[in-house]
Design a protein around this motif. Sequence first.
Motif, PDB file in Angstrom:
ATOM      1  N   PHE A  56      18.776 -62.421 -55.550  1.00  4.61           N
ATOM      2  CA  PHE A  56      19.323 -62.129 -56.900  1.00  4.61           C
ATOM      3  C   PHE A  56      18.376 -61.899 -57.813  1.00  4.61           C
ATOM      4  O   PHE A  56      17.275 -61.898 -58.197  1.00  4.61           O
ATOM      5  N   THR A  57      19.120 -61.142 -58.878  1.00  7.79           N
ATOM      6  CA  THR A  57      17.857 -60.840 -60.373  1.00  7.79           C
ATOM      7  C   THR A  57      18.252 -61.755 -60.856  1.00  7.79           C
ATOM      8  O   THR A  57      19.548 -62.015 -61.507  1.00  7.79           O
ATOM      9  N   TYR A  58      17.082 -62.083 -61.798  1.00 11.14           N
ATOM     10  CA  TYR A  58      17.108 -63.331 -62.816  1.00 11.14           C
ATOM     11  C   TYR A  58      16.465 -63.152 -63.988  1.00 11.14           C
ATOM     12  O   TYR A  58      15.313 -62.167 -64.127  1.00 11.14           O
ATOM     13  N   HIS A  59      17.076 -63.429 -65.079  1.00 13.59           N
ATOM     14  CA  HIS A  59      16.415 -63.404 -66.240  1.00 13.59           C
ATOM     15  C   HIS A  59      16.095 -64.859 -66.508  1.00 13.59           C
ATOM     16  O   HIS A  59      17.231 -65.322 -66.860  1.00 13.59           O
ATOM     17  N   SER A  60      15.237 -65.288 -67.226  1.00 16.92           N
ATOM     18  CA  SER A  60      15.172 -66.347 -67.705  1.00 16.92           C
ATOM     19  C   SER A  60      14.714 -67.114 -69.448  1.00 16.92           C
ATOM     20  O   SER A  60      14.119 -65.804 -69.588  1.00 16.92           O
ATOM     21  N   LEU A  61      15.340 -67.654 -69.956  1.00 20.94           N
ATOM     22  CA  LEU A  61      15.105 -67.943 -71.384  1.00 20.94           C
ATOM     23  C   LEU A  61      13.853 -68.409 -71.550  1.00 20.94           C
ATOM     24  O   LEU A  61      13.410 -69.098 -70.808  1.00 20.94           O
ATOM     25  N   GLN A  62      13.017 -68.290 -72.474  1.00 17.74           N
ATOM     26  CA  GLN A  62      11.759 -68.451 -72.236  1.00 17.74           C
ATOM     27  C   GLN A  62      11.284 -69.715 -73.444  1.00 17.74           C
ATOM     28  O   GLN A  62      10.333 -70.449 -73.468  1.00 17.74           O
ATOM     29  N   ILE A 109      21.475 -63.270 -62.365  1.00 17.38           N
ATOM     30  CA  ILE A 109      21.707 -64.666 -62.899  1.00 17.38           C
ATOM     31  C   ILE A 109      20.811 -65.136 -64.102  1.00 17.38           C
ATOM     32  O   ILE A 109      19.828 -64.579 -64.381  1.00 17.38           O
ATOM     33  N   LEU A 110      21.809 -66.186 -65.381  1.00 14.91           N
ATOM     34  CA  LEU A 110      21.126 -65.604 -67.174  1.00 14.91           C
ATOM     35  C   LEU A 110      20.062 -67.286 -66.552  1.00 14.91           C
ATOM     36  O   LEU A 110      21.538 -68.179 -66.091  1.00 14.91           O
ATOM     37  N   ASN A 111      18.741 -67.742 -66.154  1.00 14.52           N
ATOM     38  CA  ASN A 111      18.866 -69.484 -66.368  1.00 14.52           C
ATOM     39  C   ASN A 111      18.231 -69.941 -67.672  1.00 14.52           C
ATOM     40  O   ASN A 111      17.259 -68.905 -68.495  1.00 14.52           O
ATOM     41  N   THR A 112      18.598 -70.671 -68.311  1.00 15.90           N
ATOM     42  CA  THR A 112      19.333 -70.895 -69.806  1.00 15.90           C
ATOM     43  C   THR A 112      17.719 -71.852 -70.584  1.00 15.90           C
ATOM     44  O   THR A 112      17.912 -72.310 -71.257  1.00 15.90           O
ATOM     45  N   ARG A 133      21.015 -59.259 -74.588  1.00 17.23           N
ATOM     46  CA  ARG A 133      20.870 -57.826 -73.869  1.00 17.23           C
ATOM     47  C   ARG A 133      20.841 -58.408 -72.727  1.00 17.23           C
ATOM     48  O   ARG A 133      21.526 -56.446 -72.113  1.00 17.23           O
ATOM     49  N   PHE A 134      20.703 -58.807 -72.114  1.00 18.17           N
ATOM     50  CA  PHE A 134      20.677 -58.991 -70.998  1.00 18.17           C
ATOM     51  C   PHE A 134      22.219 -59.021 -69.834  1.00 18.17           C
ATOM     52  O   PHE A 134      22.532 -58.242 -69.722  1.00 18.17           O
TER      53      PHE A 134
END
Length: 272
Positions: free
Chosen positions: A94-100, A79-82, A112-113
Amino acid sequence: MRKRERENPCGICGHYHKYEEGEVCGVCGHRWKPSDGEGTPAKHESAFPTEVLKDFLFLGSYDNASRSEVLKTLNVSHILNTVPDCHNLYKNSFTYHSLQRDRPLDFDDANRFLEQCERDKSRVLVHCMTGKNRSAAIVAAFLMKSRGWRLAQSFQWVKDRRPQVQLTDASQNELLEYEQKLFGPSSQPVIPTESFASLGFGYPKPAGDTQAPTFNQMTAPSISIFERVGPNDVPPNFAFGAEGTAGVNPDNNDNGGAKANPASTDNPMDSS
């Protein structure tokens, strides 16, 4: 289970449950919203996110991201959290990636993610609060970077699959700048060749969910990037929107002032 329930699965989430307004589905937590009381039918949005690239990339809202059972049904694992202030609910599942940061949108970090997810053949959901602005801009930027499509084709591809997408002025400008970064400030928008159907410029669409090849031929002068036009009727000005002069609401803010409550379990959520 009553006969009416057995024969009539929910048109929103696909599960069998009662149809009284406001009742929550016991399987996925989907709730039917009540009507406005003036004879207008209630508008119900799907509990499922939008599939942008087959078996890989999904676009949706925070409500979609909160439905762990639905995501597992779709085999989504990443999951990409914007939205920086939006909580990641199911870190154990889930594997998360969050924009900072809020602005400008970090297209390179997101790409990249997403590129790593594609290499790993993982299914990924990109979400913001409403699934209309920030996440849609991130997905359009990914299509430009990974597929080599220009902004016109990328945006129309997303808009055709999720019609409720509505970019703010800020997102529009950032995408235009990113397009120039990728293709150069002097490059011109591209009209697809006759060998492949257009993604919204008056040409026939491809059958099924065919993945479009890279558009790499620069054969036409500048065209409107968010306006449907015919192949022989190219307007000189640019206009954002799915259908001609459809406007963009600059006040559309994916954060919407909403505060998401953190959670640590996979229990279905009631998002009324």
